[in-house]
Design a protein around this motif. Structure first.
Motif, mmCIF file in Angstrom:
data_model
loop_
_atom_site.group_PDB
_atom_site.id
_atom_site.type_symbol
_atom_site.label_atom_id
_atom_site.label_comp_id
_atom_site.label_asym_id
_atom_site.label_seq_id
_atom_site.Cartn_x
_atom_site.Cartn_y
_atom_site.Cartn_z
ATOM 1 N N GLY A 104 0.806 -1.214 0.000
ATOM 2 C CA GLY A 104 0.000 0.000 0.000
ATOM 3 C C GLY A 104 0.837 1.261 0.000
ATOM 4 O O GLY A 104 0.553 2.201 -0.759
ATOM 5 N N LEU A 105 1.886 1.289 0.827
ATOM 6 C CA LEU A 105 2.737 2.473 0.892
ATOM 7 C C LEU A 105 3.553 2.661 -0.384
ATOM 8 O O LEU A 105 3.799 3.793 -0.813
ATOM 9 N N SER A 106 3.967 1.553 -0.994
ATOM 10 C CA SER A 106 4.702 1.657 -2.262
ATOM 11 C C SER A 106 3.817 2.254 -3.346
ATOM 12 O O SER A 106 4.279 3.060 -4.165
ATOM 13 N N LYS A 107 2.555 1.853 -3.363
ATOM 14 C CA LYS A 107 1.609 2.428 -4.318
ATOM 15 C C LYS A 107 1.387 3.912 -4.029
ATOM 16 O O LYS A 107 1.307 4.740 -4.942
ATOM 17 N N LEU A 108 1.283 4.234 -2.743
ATOM 18 C CA LEU A 108 1.012 5.611 -2.338
ATOM 19 C C LEU A 108 2.167 6.543 -2.698
ATOM 20 O O LEU A 108 1.945 7.678 -3.140
ATOM 21 N N PHE A 109 3.396 6.051 -2.503
ATOM 22 C CA PHE A 109 4.575 6.898 -2.692
ATOM 23 C C PHE A 109 5.299 6.650 -4.018
ATOM 24 O O PHE A 109 6.408 7.140 -4.206
ATOM 25 N N VAL A 117 11.811 7.949 0.147
ATOM 26 C CA VAL A 117 10.362 7.937 0.383
ATOM 27 C C VAL A 117 9.690 6.808 -0.374
ATOM 28 O O VAL A 117 8.808 6.122 0.171
ATOM 29 N N CYS A 118 10.078 6.579 -1.614
ATOM 30 C CA CYS A 118 9.371 5.597 -2.429
ATOM 31 C C CYS A 118 9.886 4.171 -2.262
ATOM 32 O O CYS A 118 9.182 3.218 -2.611
ATOM 33 N N GLU A 119 11.094 3.994 -1.694
ATOM 34 C CA GLU A 119 11.643 2.650 -1.561
ATOM 35 C C GLU A 119 11.934 2.251 -0.114
ATOM 36 O O GLU A 119 11.489 1.197 0.347
ATOM 37 N N VAL A 120 12.680 3.074 0.591
ATOM 38 C CA VAL A 120 13.126 2.713 1.939
ATOM 39 C C VAL A 120 12.020 2.868 2.973
ATOM 40 O O VAL A 120 11.796 1.973 3.802
#
Length: 218
Positions: A104-109, A117-120
């Motif tokens: 979910g967070l990977s999709k969000l960012f 922000v997008c990976e770590v």
């Protein structure tokens, strides 16, 4: 395909051995101070749950549970904790919560320009969620087995303020992103080897090749 499955099975065997060794190391280092923090084995287990697609999200937690069961049978005087309903079943859900948090967070960012922000960050937060899931469900299983389910919340709160639980959280937040990145590279190079595309640029066997992270989560 069969070769890939063989690679994956061998990979799981290696990861099982690694988690077992880390579990033993944690026990040897922390038992003198009365701590049982999974500061090495738990991050590996969570990373195993989020590095690939959702179908493998249960693998890391299950391996940790089996290792914990074997460890209790061989080394611990608290044999009841070797019960698979306590040591294995709750930990099977570690990867489920961690994976979907990461997904979910990977999709969000995913549109963020900052690599952190997008990976770590998604992996770090997934590590924290996995750690909380491990502690809460394990203590809840112990409380239910002991017939004091009503005291489960009190037990969970008691552990939450001890030393080792915050240490686990920090360890998972720092180590899970690192381990997940390493496992993803291993997965691409050894387990799911890319198929060579013909010079005509036509898809091989009708499959379109992609290494995008979204494909790993489908």
């Amino acid at each position: 395909m069969k070769k890939d499955k063989a690679h994956f099975i061998a990979f799981v065997g290696v990861m099982f051995a690694l988690i077992f060794v880390l579990f033993l190391l944690e026990g040897a280092l922390l038992s003198p101070v009365g701590m049982t923090a999974c500061i090495l084995s738990l991050p590996v287990s969570i990373a195993l749950s989020i590095y690939d697609d959702w179908k493998k999200s249960f693998v890391g937690g299950t391996l940790l549970g089996v290792v914990s069961c074997i460890f209790c049978l061989i080394f611990s005087v608290f044999i009841k904790y070797a019960n698979p309903l306590i040591s294995v079943l709750p930990r099977m859900l570690i990867g489920i919560t961690a994976y979907w948090t990461y997904f979910g967070l990977s999709k969000l960012f995913k549109k963020a320009k900052n690599a952190f922000v997008c990976e770590v960050l998604p992996a770090a937060i997934a590590g924290i969620v996995g750690s909380v899931t491990n502690t809460v469900l394990y203590l809840l299983a112990v409380a239910i087995w002991d017939g004091r389910a009503a005291d489960a919340l009190t037990a969970i709160m008691g552990v939450a303020v001890t030393i080792y639980f915050p240490i686990e959280l920090v360890a998972c937040a720092i180590l899970v992103p690192v381990y997940a990145k390493v496992l993803r590279k291993i997965n691409r190079s050894l387990i799911n080897k890319p198929v060579k595309v013909a010079e005509s640029n036509e898809p091989v066997n009708g499959a379109v090749l992609s290494e995008n992270i979204d494909d790993n989560m489908s």
